[in-house]
Design an enzyme around this catalytic site. Structure first.
Site, PDB file in Angstrom:
ATOM      1  N   ASN A   7       0.878  -1.170   0.000  1.00 55.19           N
ATOM      2  CA  ASN A   7       0.000   0.000   0.000  1.00 55.19           C
ATOM      3  C   ASN A   7       0.915   1.220   0.000  1.00 55.19           C
ATOM      4  OD1 ASN A   7      -1.824   2.059   0.412  1.00 55.19           O
ATOM      5  ND2 ASN A   7      -2.869   1.091   2.131  1.00 55.19           N
ATOM      6  N   LYS A  14       3.354   0.874   3.195  1.00 56.34           N
ATOM      7  CA  LYS A  14       2.964  -0.197   4.102  1.00 56.34           C
ATOM      8  C   LYS A  14       3.079  -1.526   3.363  1.00 56.34           C
ATOM      9  CE  LYS A  14      -1.153   1.103   5.493  1.00 56.34           C
ATOM     10  NZ  LYS A  14      -2.392   1.122   6.314  1.00 56.34           N
ATOM     11  N   ARG A  94      -2.424  -2.082  -3.642  1.00 58.70           N
ATOM     12  CA  ARG A  94      -3.653  -1.310  -3.500  1.00 58.70           C
ATOM     13  C   ARG A  94      -3.550  -0.087  -4.394  1.00 58.70           C
ATOM     14  NH1 ARG A  94      -4.988   3.169   0.396  1.00 58.70           N
ATOM     15  NH2 ARG A  94      -7.250   3.467   0.235  1.00 58.70           N
ATOM     16  N   HIS A 183     -12.659   2.973  -0.372  1.00 52.90           N
ATOM     17  CA  HIS A 183     -12.585   2.013   0.735  1.00 52.90           C
ATOM     18  C   HIS A 183     -13.223   0.676   0.353  1.00 52.90           C
ATOM     19  CE1 HIS A 183     -12.710   5.833   3.421  1.00 52.90           C
ATOM     20  NE2 HIS A 183     -11.442   5.477   3.222  1.00 52.90           N
ATOM     21  N   GLY A 211     -12.465   5.920   9.624  1.00 55.64           N
ATOM     22  CA  GLY A 211     -11.086   6.234   9.944  1.00 55.64           C
ATOM     23  C   GLY A 211     -10.927   7.736   9.812  1.00 55.64           C
ATOM     24  N   ASN A 212      -9.712   8.205   9.558  1.00 53.02           N
ATOM     25  CA  ASN A 212      -9.544   9.633   9.296  1.00 53.02           C
ATOM     26  C   ASN A 212     -10.336  10.021   8.060  1.00 53.02           C
ATOM     27  OD1 ASN A 212      -7.752  12.142   8.164  1.00 53.02           O
ATOM     28  ND2 ASN A 212      -7.782  12.021  10.405  1.00 53.02           N
ATOM     29  N   GLY A 213     -10.350   9.109   7.074  1.00 56.37           N
ATOM     30  CA  GLY A 213     -11.304   9.178   5.981  1.00 56.37           C
ATOM     31  C   GLY A 213     -12.424   8.214   6.327  1.00 56.37           C
ATOM     32  N   ARG A 243     -11.818  16.466   6.690  1.00 58.17           N
ATOM     33  CA  ARG A 243     -12.639  16.764   5.518  1.00 58.17           C
ATOM     34  C   ARG A 243     -14.064  17.106   5.934  1.00 58.17           C
ATOM     35  NH1 ARG A 243     -11.082  11.221   2.447  1.00 58.17           N
ATOM     36  NH2 ARG A 243      -8.904  11.200   3.107  1.00 58.17           N
ATOM     37  N   ASP A 283      -8.001  13.908  15.465  1.00 57.79           N
ATOM     38  CA  ASP A 283      -8.036  12.565  16.029  1.00 57.79           C
ATOM     39  C   ASP A 283      -9.274  12.421  16.910  1.00 57.79           C
ATOM     40  OD1 ASP A 283      -7.552  10.247  17.772  1.00 57.79           O
ATOM     41  OD2 ASP A 283      -5.508  10.287  16.971  1.00 57.79           O
ATOM     42  N   ARG A 285      -9.921  10.484  19.264  1.00 55.71           N
ATOM     43  CA  ARG A 285      -9.631  10.289  20.684  1.00 55.71           C
ATOM     44  C   ARG A 285      -9.532  11.633  21.407  1.00 55.71           C
ATOM     45  NH1 ARG A 285      -4.694   6.276  19.377  1.00 55.71           N
ATOM     46  NH2 ARG A 285      -4.476   7.931  17.815  1.00 55.71           N
ATOM     47  N   ILE A 332     -11.686   4.327  13.867  1.00 55.42           N
ATOM     48  CA  ILE A 332     -12.697   4.849  14.775  1.00 55.42           C
ATOM     49  C   ILE A 332     -13.808   3.822  14.982  1.00 55.42           C
ATOM     50  CG2 ILE A 332     -14.415   6.670  15.124  1.00 55.42           C
ATOM     51  CD1 ILE A 332     -12.600   8.523  13.472  1.00 55.42           C
ATOM     52  N   GLU A 387      -7.538  -5.196   4.994  1.00 53.32           N
ATOM     53  CA  GLU A 387      -7.482  -4.927   3.564  1.00 53.32           C
ATOM     54  C   GLU A 387      -6.373  -5.721   2.879  1.00 53.32           C
ATOM     55  OE1 GLU A 387      -8.691  -0.415   2.883  1.00 53.32           O
ATOM     56  OE2 GLU A 387      -7.515  -0.644   4.718  1.00 53.32           O
TER      57      GLU A 387
END
Length: 400
Positions: A7, A14, A94, A183, A211-213, A243, A283, A285, A332, A387
């Site tokens: 990825n 990754k 990916r 995704h 997630g963040n997206g 976003r 974030d 959290r 998340i 994934e």
């Protein structure tokens, strides 16, 4: 058979090496800040059943150097998991955007790379990095076959009424402006895992990747995505870490009239909005901490964030003609009991009732857990997305 899954981002890489005989991860890692000062590699491997972590600060001027280091780690005489690079015979990549051209896994060829370059205007931040990763992998692992798996392909089953925008048809026909969705690899994995867990291939599922997206998908009883929240680009639908999600286009024109340039507006909506815009933190959290402190911005942010998701749940129940399972996944979705609790509150009219105790106790699962109450008519599950494994499985399926 071992499959190396890649990825590649614009400044990151990754990877996971998976033994497909038992789907076990042999090694995995992350190369950070490629082409930026402070770059490093974090690598994990298993020795006698124990996880071992290695981290090294090293200059990575480009992806080619990063891949060379990954190859060195995988073949290291002390902690390597293969004897030499020629043992890596299959690599899966990916790729974020396949447009309408690529609706399934593809073997990488020069012609395919050329077509991917033509799709760069549709994903200018992601596809160039994906292409760089593919080209660097072919040099580091010269004997391997490379395959591309597309985030958009799972959503190619959307009907025209879901993927067409109500704008002049020429923009679809000539410029390919439509809903593509993203995704897809994650949505497909958690949907399939849910069907297998309940031993029911005919479920109607709403998958919620947070997630963040973030995005959601309505998946029918045949396992097909029939609607999804992300559209032509990465900023439709849900509010996200930085976003805005869906916004009245009049706001964009108004910001322009106020003197903001197109690039400034793009930056505001993609990098300065969402949770960050409302609280200063991207974030969840940090936002949850504000929420529990009674901070008004933190409270409003989580209300906006979860309310948007609730609205899409209602819309997707209508689109599917009912729902069997709500599926939470990604950073998340898997790890925030606050977000899941707030989303499910008030959905009792749909037969959706969460068990608050289970929601807390079963947070951050390694696989799949149920968190609905005993009288809930709809199952609620948390599924740890994978994934990389989904990419490897699709390659095997492609080769049959």
């Amino acid at each position: 058979m071992k499959i190396l899954v890649i990825n590649a981002g614009s400044s990151s890489l990754k990877y996971q090496l998976i033994e497909m005989q038992d789907e076990s991860v042999q090694a995995k890692g992350l190369v950070e800040r490629i082409g930026i000062s402070g770059s490093k590699i974090n690598h994990e491997y298993f020795s006698s059943g124990e996880k071992v972590k290695i981290s090294e600060d090293i200059d990575f001027p480009n992806h080619e150097v990063a891949f060379q280091k990954v190859a060195e780690y995988l073949t290291n005489t002390k902690f390597g998991v293969v004897k030499n690079v020629d043992e890596i015979k299959i690599i899966g990549h990916r790729v974020v955007h396949g447009g309408e051209k690529f609706a399934s896994t593809q073997k990488v060829t020069p012609e395919m790379i050329k077509e991917l370059r033509e799709l760069i205007p549709l994903a200018p931040l992601h596809n160039p990095a994906n292409i760089i990763g593919i080209e660097a992998a072919t040099k580091a692992f010269p004997k391997a076959e490379n395959f591309a798996i597309f985030d958009t392909s799972f959503h190619q089953t959307l009907p025209a009424k879901a993927y067409r925008y109500a704008i002049p048809s020429k923009f679809y026909e000539q410029n390919k402006i439509r809903v593509y969705g993203f995704h897809g690899t994650s949505h497909k994995y958690v949907d399939a895992r849910t069907r297998a867990y309940f031993n029911n291939p005919k479920l109607k599922n709403i998958t919620i990747h947070l997630g963040n997206g973030a995005s959601m998908a309505a998946i029918n009883e045949n396992g097909q995505s029939i609607d999804t929240t992300l559209g032509f680009g990465p900023n439709e639908g849900l509010a996200m870490g930085t976003r805005s999600g869906s916004i009245d286009s009049s706001v964009i024109f108004y910001l322009y009239d106020l003197g903001y340039s197109v690039d400034e507006i793009r930056n505001i909506l993609n990098k300065e909005s969402g949770m960050k815009g409302m609280t200063g933190f991207s974030d969840s959290r940090d936002v949850s901490a504000l929420y529990h402190k009674g901070d008004s911005n933190g409270i409003l942010c989580l209300e906006v964030y979860t309310y948007r998701i609730q609205k899409f749940i209602g819309a997707y129940i209508a689109a599917l003609g009912g729902v069997d399972t709500l599926v939470f996944t990604a950073g998340i979705g898997e790890n925030s009991e606050d977000v899941r609790e707030l989303i499910c509150q008030g959905l009792g009219c749909f037969g959706i009732k969460i068990n608050s105790k289970k929601n807390i106790e079963l947070n951050h699962p390694s696989d799949i857990v149920e968190i609905q109450s005993e009288d809930s008519q709809v199952k609620i599950v948390i599924v740890a997305t994978n994934e990389e494994l989904q990419i490897a499985r699709e390659i095997l399926e492609f080769q049959k």
